[in-house]
Design a protein around this motif. Sequence first.
Motif, PDB file in Angstrom:
ATOM      1  N   ARG A 114       0.824  -1.221   0.000  1.00 48.45           N
ATOM      2  CA  ARG A 114       0.000   0.000   0.000  1.00 48.45           C
ATOM      3  C   ARG A 114       0.855   1.267   0.000  1.00 48.45           C
ATOM      4  O   ARG A 114       0.387   2.335  -0.406  1.00 48.45           O
ATOM      5  N   ASN A 115       2.103   1.151   0.451  1.00 47.75           N
ATOM      6  CA  ASN A 115       2.983   2.316   0.528  1.00 47.75           C
ATOM      7  C   ASN A 115       3.952   2.424  -0.650  1.00 47.75           C
ATOM      8  O   ASN A 115       4.796   3.316  -0.672  1.00 47.75           O
ATOM      9  N   LEU A 116       3.811   1.530  -1.613  1.00 48.82           N
ATOM     10  CA  LEU A 116       4.657   1.591  -2.801  1.00 48.82           C
ATOM     11  C   LEU A 116       4.164   2.662  -3.764  1.00 48.82           C
ATOM     12  O   LEU A 116       2.998   3.069  -3.724  1.00 48.82           O
ATOM     13  N   SER A 117       5.037   3.086  -4.656  1.00 48.35           N
ATOM     14  CA  SER A 117       4.615   3.983  -5.730  1.00 48.35           C
ATOM     15  C   SER A 117       3.671   3.232  -6.664  1.00 48.35           C
ATOM     16  O   SER A 117       3.627   1.994  -6.678  1.00 48.35           O
ATOM     17  N   ALA A 118       2.909   3.974  -7.471  1.00 45.65           N
ATOM     18  CA  ALA A 118       1.982   3.349  -8.411  1.00 45.65           C
ATOM     19  C   ALA A 118       2.723   2.440  -9.382  1.00 45.65           C
ATOM     20  O   ALA A 118       2.243   1.356  -9.732  1.00 45.65           O
ATOM     21  N   GLY A 119       3.929   2.857  -9.811  1.00 50.94           N
ATOM     22  CA  GLY A 119       4.705   2.041 -10.726  1.00 50.94           C
ATOM     23  C   GLY A 119       5.153   0.732 -10.111  1.00 50.94           C
ATOM     24  O   GLY A 119       5.114  -0.322 -10.762  1.00 50.94           O
ATOM     25  N   ASN A 120       5.562   0.768  -8.852  1.00 49.55           N
ATOM     26  CA  ASN A 120       6.006  -0.460  -8.198  1.00 49.55           C
ATOM     27  C   ASN A 120       4.836  -1.388  -7.870  1.00 49.55           C
ATOM     28  O   ASN A 120       4.978  -2.610  -7.900  1.00 49.55           O
ATOM     29  N   LYS A 121       3.685  -0.818  -7.580  1.00 51.07           N
ATOM     30  CA  LYS A 121       2.490  -1.663  -7.422  1.00 51.07           C
ATOM     31  C   LYS A 121       2.193  -2.391  -8.730  1.00 51.07           C
ATOM     32  O   LYS A 121       1.830  -3.576  -8.733  1.00 51.07           O
ATOM     33  N   GLN A 122       2.336  -1.666  -9.835  1.00 52.04           N
ATOM     34  CA  GLN A 122       2.116  -2.257 -11.149  1.00 52.04           C
ATOM     35  C   GLN A 122       3.076  -3.427 -11.379  1.00 52.04           C
ATOM     36  O   GLN A 122       2.682  -4.490 -11.869  1.00 52.04           O
ATOM     37  N   LYS A 123       4.328  -3.241 -11.014  1.00 53.22           N
ATOM     38  CA  LYS A 123       5.319  -4.310 -11.182  1.00 53.22           C
ATOM     39  C   LYS A 123       4.962  -5.527 -10.342  1.00 53.22           C
ATOM     40  O   LYS A 123       5.069  -6.669 -10.812  1.00 53.22           O
ATOM     41  N   VAL A 124       4.565  -5.306  -9.099  1.00 51.67           N
ATOM     42  CA  VAL A 124       4.181  -6.420  -8.226  1.00 51.67           C
ATOM     43  C   VAL A 124       3.042  -7.217  -8.860  1.00 51.67           C
ATOM     44  O   VAL A 124       3.081  -8.457  -8.905  1.00 51.67           O
ATOM     45  N   GLY A 125       2.037  -6.510  -9.363  1.00 54.52           N
ATOM     46  CA  GLY A 125       0.881  -7.186  -9.954  1.00 54.52           C
ATOM     47  C   GLY A 125       1.237  -7.983 -11.192  1.00 54.52           C
ATOM     48  O   GLY A 125       0.766  -9.124 -11.379  1.00 54.52           O
ATOM     49  N   ILE A 126       2.068  -7.431 -12.048  1.00 52.40           N
ATOM     50  CA  ILE A 126       2.461  -8.124 -13.280  1.00 52.40           C
ATOM     51  C   ILE A 126       3.285  -9.368 -12.965  1.00 52.40           C
ATOM     52  O   ILE A 126       3.039 -10.454 -13.506  1.00 52.40           O
ATOM     53  N   ILE A 127       4.272  -9.220 -12.077  1.00 49.05           N
ATOM     54  CA  ILE A 127       5.130 -10.351 -11.720  1.00 49.05           C
ATOM     55  C   ILE A 127       4.311 -11.459 -11.063  1.00 49.05           C
ATOM     56  O   ILE A 127       4.470 -12.645 -11.377  1.00 49.05           O
ATOM     57  N   ALA A 128       3.399 -11.094 -10.171  1.00 52.27           N
ATOM     58  CA  ALA A 128       2.572 -12.086  -9.488  1.00 52.27           C
ATOM     59  C   ALA A 128       1.673 -12.822 -10.472  1.00 52.27           C
ATOM     60  O   ALA A 128       1.441 -14.030 -10.334  1.00 52.27           O
ATOM     61  N   ALA A 129       1.169 -12.123 -11.486  1.00 56.37           N
ATOM     62  CA  ALA A 129       0.291 -12.747 -12.475  1.00 56.37           C
ATOM     63  C   ALA A 129       1.002 -13.837 -13.265  1.00 56.37           C
ATOM     64  O   ALA A 129       0.361 -14.743 -13.800  1.00 56.37           O
ATOM     65  N   MET A 130       2.337 -13.766 -13.312  1.00 64.42           N
ATOM     66  CA  MET A 130       3.105 -14.703 -14.130  1.00 64.42           C
ATOM     67  C   MET A 130       3.765 -15.809 -13.310  1.00 64.42           C
ATOM     68  O   MET A 130       4.428 -16.689 -13.866  1.00 64.42           O
TER      69      MET A 130
END
Length: 243
Positions: A140-156
């Motif tokens: 929740r405290n990450l930047s929007a870009g890093n949240k995006q990275k977390v979501g993409i990596i987790a999806a794969m």
Amino acid sequence: MEIRIRNLKKQFGDKVAVNIENYDIHSGDMLGLVGNNGAGKSTLFRLIMDLIKANEGSVTMVGTYNNEPVERNVAEAEDWKQWTGAFIDEGFLIDYLTPDEYFTFIAKISGISPEQLEEHLDKYEHFMNGELRGQKKLIRNLSAGNKQKVGIIAAMIQQPQILILDEPFNFLDPSSQHAIKRILQEYHEQTGATILISSHNLNHTTDICPRIALLENGVIIRDIQNVENSAEQELEEYFQVND
């Protein structure tokens, strides 16, 4: 894995958000979904993922999983989630976990061993840029870009046969945008997965997607074969980019 869309319709009140009569996303397609705001891109992805219910019609996944033929209407089954990975928005994340905790959670529910998870995450070390792993910061405290990275990596993490990413280039800096294009192309080449991407950025979409679906008012009005960025001019003319 193939996705078959038949007589699919979704309305919100009087507004028809999606109205697709007959459309097949072939096994191994890398499909870019483009359209103006309100065209129905995110709604279509949510229907494919059974996150919202259609008023009419169906979405069916057809192919082979664990060497067995499968055919699943997503609204009537659950096991298709085993071969499907997606990141649509921040709602997919568990924001009170750190990235490491979230990756571990996704791996555990996907039957991925800690060793396999480490091997997976090592592939994205450059993409993470030293800002996600080994950190104490909650998602929740990450930047929007890093949240995006977390979501993409987790999806794969589970190496899905179907990968769905809604606006994956949003919030990423140019280096990270370049990196995710390379990551997706390599993943597609190595696995033959069916990949669906929506994006407002025509250049990014035409760079990596050999097939483009153009949505307008919930209807796929053009299905474009994109050979060496041949679709770029057609899309620019449609959106009047140069005006």
